[in-house]
Design a protein around this motif. Structure first.
Motif, PDB file in Angstrom:
ATOM      1  N   LEU A  95     -84.817  66.391 -44.189  1.00 28.79           N
ATOM      2  CA  LEU A  95     -84.162  67.581 -43.640  1.00 28.79           C
ATOM      3  C   LEU A  95     -82.648  67.502 -43.819  1.00 28.79           C
ATOM      4  CD1 LEU A  95     -84.540  70.236 -42.144  1.00 28.79           C
ATOM      5  CD2 LEU A  95     -84.411  68.968 -39.989  1.00 28.79           C
ATOM      6  N   ALA A  96     -82.067  66.324 -43.610  1.00 30.12           N
ATOM      7  CA  ALA A  96     -80.620  66.178 -43.770  1.00 30.12           C
ATOM      8  C   ALA A  96     -80.202  66.322 -45.228  1.00 30.12           C
ATOM      9  CB  ALA A  96     -80.178  64.821 -43.229  1.00 30.12           C
ATOM     10  N   LEU A  97     -80.994  65.764 -46.144  1.00 25.66           N
ATOM     11  CA  LEU A  97     -80.651  65.825 -47.566  1.00 25.66           C
ATOM     12  C   LEU A  97     -80.851  67.214 -48.159  1.00 25.66           C
ATOM     13  CD1 LEU A  97     -82.107  62.432 -48.865  1.00 25.66           C
ATOM     14  CD2 LEU A  97     -79.734  63.014 -48.368  1.00 25.66           C
ATOM     15  N   LEU A 132     -78.007  73.132 -49.188  1.00 28.47           N
ATOM     16  CA  LEU A 132     -78.001  74.526 -48.742  1.00 28.47           C
ATOM     17  C   LEU A 132     -76.622  74.930 -48.213  1.00 28.47           C
ATOM     18  CD1 LEU A 132     -81.485  74.792 -46.967  1.00 28.47           C
ATOM     19  CD2 LEU A 132     -80.820  75.664 -49.216  1.00 28.47           C
ATOM     20  N   LEU A 133     -75.963  74.036 -47.486  1.00 29.67           N
ATOM     21  CA  LEU A 133     -74.604  74.333 -47.029  1.00 29.67           C
ATOM     22  C   LEU A 133     -73.637  74.430 -48.195  1.00 29.67           C
ATOM     23  CD1 LEU A 133     -74.308  72.079 -43.832  1.00 29.67           C
ATOM     24  CD2 LEU A 133     -74.625  74.557 -43.948  1.00 29.67           C
ATOM     25  N   TYR A 134     -73.782  73.551 -49.173  1.00 24.53           N
ATOM     26  CA  TYR A 134     -72.921  73.612 -50.352  1.00 24.53           C
ATOM     27  C   TYR A 134     -73.187  74.891 -51.142  1.00 24.53           C
ATOM     28  CZ  TYR A 134     -70.787  72.334 -54.797  1.00 24.53           C
ATOM     29  OH  TYR A 134     -70.026  72.329 -55.938  1.00 24.53           O
ATOM     30  N   GLY A 135     -74.447  75.303 -51.218  1.00 25.71           N
ATOM     31  CA  GLY A 135     -74.765  76.574 -51.873  1.00 25.71           C
ATOM     32  C   GLY A 135     -74.168  77.762 -51.144  1.00 25.71           C
ATOM     33  N   SER A 136     -74.059  77.682 -49.823  1.00 28.16           N
ATOM     34  CA  SER A 136     -73.414  78.759 -49.065  1.00 28.16           C
ATOM     35  C   SER A 136     -71.929  78.866 -49.415  1.00 28.16           C
ATOM     36  CB  SER A 136     -73.586  78.514 -47.568  1.00 28.16           C
ATOM     37  OG  SER A 136     -74.961  78.445 -47.218  1.00 28.16           O
ATOM     38  N   SER A 184     -84.234  58.253 -29.704  1.00 30.16           N
ATOM     39  CA  SER A 184     -84.469  58.337 -28.260  1.00 30.16           C
ATOM     40  C   SER A 184     -83.594  59.399 -27.610  1.00 30.16           C
ATOM     41  CB  SER A 184     -84.195  56.964 -27.608  1.00 30.16           C
ATOM     42  OG  SER A 184     -82.857  56.552 -27.878  1.00 30.16           O
ATOM     43  N   ASN A 185     -82.386  59.614 -28.145  1.00 29.48           N
ATOM     44  CA  ASN A 185     -81.461  60.605 -27.601  1.00 29.48           C
ATOM     45  C   ASN A 185     -81.454  61.823 -28.517  1.00 29.48           C
ATOM     46  OD1 ASN A 185     -79.432  62.063 -26.430  1.00 29.48           O
ATOM     47  ND2 ASN A 185     -77.988  60.339 -26.273  1.00 29.48           N
ATOM     48  N   GLU A 186     -81.761  62.973 -27.956  1.00 34.40           N
ATOM     49  CA  GLU A 186     -81.804  64.188 -28.776  1.00 34.40           C
ATOM     50  C   GLU A 186     -80.415  64.590 -29.255  1.00 34.40           C
ATOM     51  OE1 GLU A 186     -83.522  68.792 -28.483  1.00 34.40           O
ATOM     52  OE2 GLU A 186     -83.679  67.393 -26.782  1.00 34.40           O
ATOM     53  N   GLY A 187     -79.385  64.320 -28.464  1.00 34.62           N
ATOM     54  CA  GLY A 187     -78.035  64.649 -28.885  1.00 34.62           C
ATOM     55  C   GLY A 187     -77.597  63.854 -30.103  1.00 34.62           C
ATOM     56  N   GLN A 188     -77.974  62.558 -30.137  1.00 38.93           N
ATOM     57  CA  GLN A 188     -77.662  61.744 -31.309  1.00 38.93           C
ATOM     58  C   GLN A 188     -78.372  62.257 -32.569  1.00 38.93           C
ATOM     59  OE1 GLN A 188     -78.679  57.736 -30.327  1.00 38.93           O
ATOM     60  NE2 GLN A 188     -76.917  57.428 -28.934  1.00 38.93           N
ATOM     61  N   TYR A 189     -79.567  62.773 -32.384  1.00 37.94           N
ATOM     62  CA  TYR A 189     -80.324  63.290 -33.529  1.00 37.94           C
ATOM     63  C   TYR A 189     -79.601  64.472 -34.168  1.00 37.94           C
ATOM     64  CZ  TYR A 189     -83.854  66.077 -35.925  1.00 37.94           C
ATOM     65  OH  TYR A 189     -84.526  66.845 -36.833  1.00 37.94           O
ATOM     66  N   TRP A 190     -79.204  65.443 -33.339  1.00 38.45           N
ATOM     67  CA  TRP A 190     -78.537  66.619 -33.883  1.00 38.45           C
ATOM     68  C   TRP A 190     -77.155  66.277 -34.439  1.00 38.45           C
ATOM     69  CZ3 TRP A 190     -81.183  70.624 -35.108  1.00 38.45           C
ATOM     70  CH2 TRP A 190     -82.342  70.955 -34.417  1.00 38.45           C
ATOM     71  N   LEU A 221     -77.745  64.677 -37.843  1.00 41.42           N
ATOM     72  CA  LEU A 221     -78.206  65.671 -38.808  1.00 41.42           C
ATOM     73  C   LEU A 221     -77.049  66.542 -39.299  1.00 41.42           C
ATOM     74  CD1 LEU A 221     -80.863  66.674 -40.122  1.00 41.42           C
ATOM     75  CD2 LEU A 221     -81.023  68.362 -38.287  1.00 41.42           C
ATOM     76  N   CYS A 222     -76.202  66.978 -38.394  1.00 41.56           N
ATOM     77  CA  CYS A 222     -75.056  67.809 -38.777  1.00 41.56           C
ATOM     78  C   CYS A 222     -74.031  67.028 -39.592  1.00 41.56           C
ATOM     79  CB  CYS A 222     -74.403  68.396 -37.534  1.00 41.56           C
ATOM     80  SG  CYS A 222     -75.433  69.573 -36.636  1.00 41.56           S
ATOM     81  N   LEU A 223     -73.771  65.775 -39.196  1.00 43.76           N
ATOM     82  CA  LEU A 223     -72.793  64.967 -39.931  1.00 43.76           C
ATOM     83  C   LEU A 223     -73.256  64.682 -41.364  1.00 43.76           C
ATOM     84  CD1 LEU A 223     -71.552  62.368 -37.269  1.00 43.76           C
ATOM     85  CD2 LEU A 223     -70.259  64.225 -38.331  1.00 43.76           C
ATOM     86  N   CYS A 224     -74.535  64.404 -41.540  1.00 45.17           N
ATOM     87  CA  CYS A 224     -75.056  64.146 -42.893  1.00 45.17           C
ATOM     88  C   CYS A 224     -74.927  65.381 -43.776  1.00 45.17           C
ATOM     89  CB  CYS A 224     -76.517  63.705 -42.806  1.00 45.17           C
ATOM     90  SG  CYS A 224     -76.750  62.051 -42.132  1.00 45.17           S
ATOM     91  N   SER A 225     -75.275  66.541 -43.240  1.00 50.91           N
ATOM     92  CA  SER A 225     -75.226  67.765 -44.034  1.00 50.91           C
ATOM     93  C   SER A 225     -73.795  68.139 -44.401  1.00 50.91           C
ATOM     94  CB  SER A 225     -75.894  68.905 -43.269  1.00 50.91           C
ATOM     95  OG  SER A 225     -77.215  68.562 -42.902  1.00 50.91           O
ATOM     96  N   VAL A 226     -72.879  68.078 -43.421  1.00 50.75           N
ATOM     97  CA  VAL A 226     -71.495  68.460 -43.678  1.00 50.75           C
ATOM     98  C   VAL A 226     -70.812  67.447 -44.613  1.00 50.75           C
ATOM     99  CG1 VAL A 226     -69.262  68.856 -42.607  1.00 50.75           C
ATOM    100  CG2 VAL A 226     -71.321  69.728 -41.517  1.00 50.75           C
TER     101      VAL A 226
END
Length: 432
Positions: free
Chosen positions: A80-82, A87-91, A144-150, A153-158
């Motif tokens: 999902l991150a990759l 998709l962000l770069y395409g935007s 274990s922490n949902e905040g760490q997950y998001w 995910l955002c840091l990898c994509s950006v």
């Protein structure tokens, strides 16, 4: 006695040389032709994909062996991150295309029709991201922490978008070359198709008739005695060093005459004239060989491009394009029914420039190779066979004696006027 022994030794040595040297020369010629095939680059295969699949499988096996129970969730998160990164770069690319290139490059066509696929916001990337998001929703995030997950995910994509825009994660030269070759986007592909559609497809089907007309008007000479000389020899030098006359490149080649003009109505020009020149070369035995040859004229374009700074086309790129031009033109002509057996592509190496007669030697080698491998048909050896029905009281039906005939003979129907014979039992005639 010593003189007699020496004379016999020289005779044996001469016989051995006569038997061995032709074999060695043929072996050298075949080795050179094999080197030509090895020089031309082949299309790239799917080995990187196989290596990537194998690396992924080995990594998953190792992680499973080390006891990671949430492997599936981790894999889905990474996928999902990759996919969100492209998709962000395409935007970002879409913003540039919509603001500045909508009318000039896409002529105002709908966004969904051309812009989104052109920016990578369509197809496999979007489908993979959607599938990974659905699976992540069903399986759940592995952290274990949902905040760490998001946050991850955002840091990898950006971060992917930033590195891709800066060229750090851009395609390598091998990837660009593979894309250009796969989609036929190289300069060599365009030149090869232009050379075929604009010239070879028009003149090669008429070449044999032109040669026959030439032979009828030059009956006093021994022109085009071999079938191999009826082809157009297309010379492709690697260094794109093309001379206006073949005889200026090699003293052993002499200009003989021009074939009758081929006139074709083309692109608004009535009776446009196409010419072919006949050259003559002598072999080591003094035998004359006539042939029709010319350089591949699109190579002049590659040569001039490599000397123009604005073209961004250096000598290494030129050499690579020449090899791609040779391979592409060979593939095109192999699929052409109109041009079959009417041409011969000759790739001339640039490592023999110090030899003043390398061109004539190359042409002679290809002419002899065509005669020996393609048109030299020898009759089968005579074999004496015993009659297998001897002593059985039976006789074979009478038939005309068989004589060796060339394989190029038109097929005929052979039949017998005698009554049909009954089938006979098999007779054992083996000797132990």
């Amino acid at each position: 006695m010593y003189k007699v022994w020496r004379k016999r030794g020289e005779e044996r040595r001469g016989i051995a040389e006569q038997e061995i040297f032709p074999f060695l020369s043929e072996h050298i010629e075949m080795h050179r032709l094999r080197d030509q095939d090895a020089l031309v680059p082949q299309p790239r295969g799917s080995l990187p994909k196989a290596c990537a699949v194998g690396l992924f499988a080995v990594t998953m096996i190792c992680l499973e062996f080390w006891g990671f129970p949430e492997n599936v969730g981790c894999v889905i998160m990474v996928v999902l991150a990759l996919t969100l990164g492209p998709l962000l770069y395409g935007s970002c690319l879409l913003a540039e295309e919509m603001l500045f290139h909508s009318n000039t490059r896409y002529r105002g066509k709908p966004v969904l029709k051309q812009m989104l696929p052109a920016c990578g916001l369509w197809g496999r990337t979007l489908l993979t991201a959607a599938l990974a998001g659905l699976l992540q929703y069903l399986v759940g995030h592995p952290l274990s922490n949902e905040g760490q997950y998001w946050k991850l995910l955002c840091l990898c994509s950006v971060t992917y978008t930033l590195l891709r825009s800066l060229g750090v994660l851009g395609p390598s030269e091998v990837e660009v070359s593979d894309i250009c070759e796969g989609k036929k986007m190289n300069v060599a592909h365009g030149l090869a198709w232009s050379f075929y559609l604009g010239y070879l497809q028009l003149v090669l089907p008429l070449l044999e008739d032109s040669i026959e007309t030439f032979r009828a008007t030059h009956q006093s000479s021994s022109s085009f005695r071999g079938r191999g000389s009826h082809r157009l020899l297309i010379l492709i030098p690697l260094n794109t060093n093309i001379a206006n006359k073949l005889d200026s490149e090699d003293d052993n080649i002499r200009f003989y005459d021009n074939l009758p003009d081929i006139e074709i109505d083309r692109a608004g020009v009535r009776r446009r004239v196409y010419k072919h020149s006949v050259y003559r070369v002598l072999d080591n035995n003094g035998k004359a060989h006539d042939f029709v040859a010319e350089y591949a004229t699109p190579l002049l374009t590659l040569y001039n491009m490599s000397h123009e700074s604005s073209a961004g086309f250096g000598e290494p790129e030129r050499r690579q394009q020449v090899l791609l031009f040779f391979r592409t033109l060979q593939d095109i002509l192999d699929q052409s029914l109109e041009c079959r057996n009417r041409y011969k592509l000759i790739l001339i190496h640039d490592e023999h420039e110090e030899d003043p007669h390398f061109l004539s030697k190359t042409i002679l080698r290809h002419l002899k190779q065509q005669e020996k491998e393609e048109f030299c048909l020898t009759p089968p050896p005579h074999q004496e066979m015993q009659n297998p029905f001897k002593g059985t009281g039976g006789a074979l039906p009478s038939a005309p004696p068989m004589s060796p005939e060339p394989l190029s003979r038109e097929p005929t129907l052979m039949y017998s006027l005698e009554e049909p014979q009954p089938l006979k039992e098999a007779v054992e005639n083996s000797h132990y």
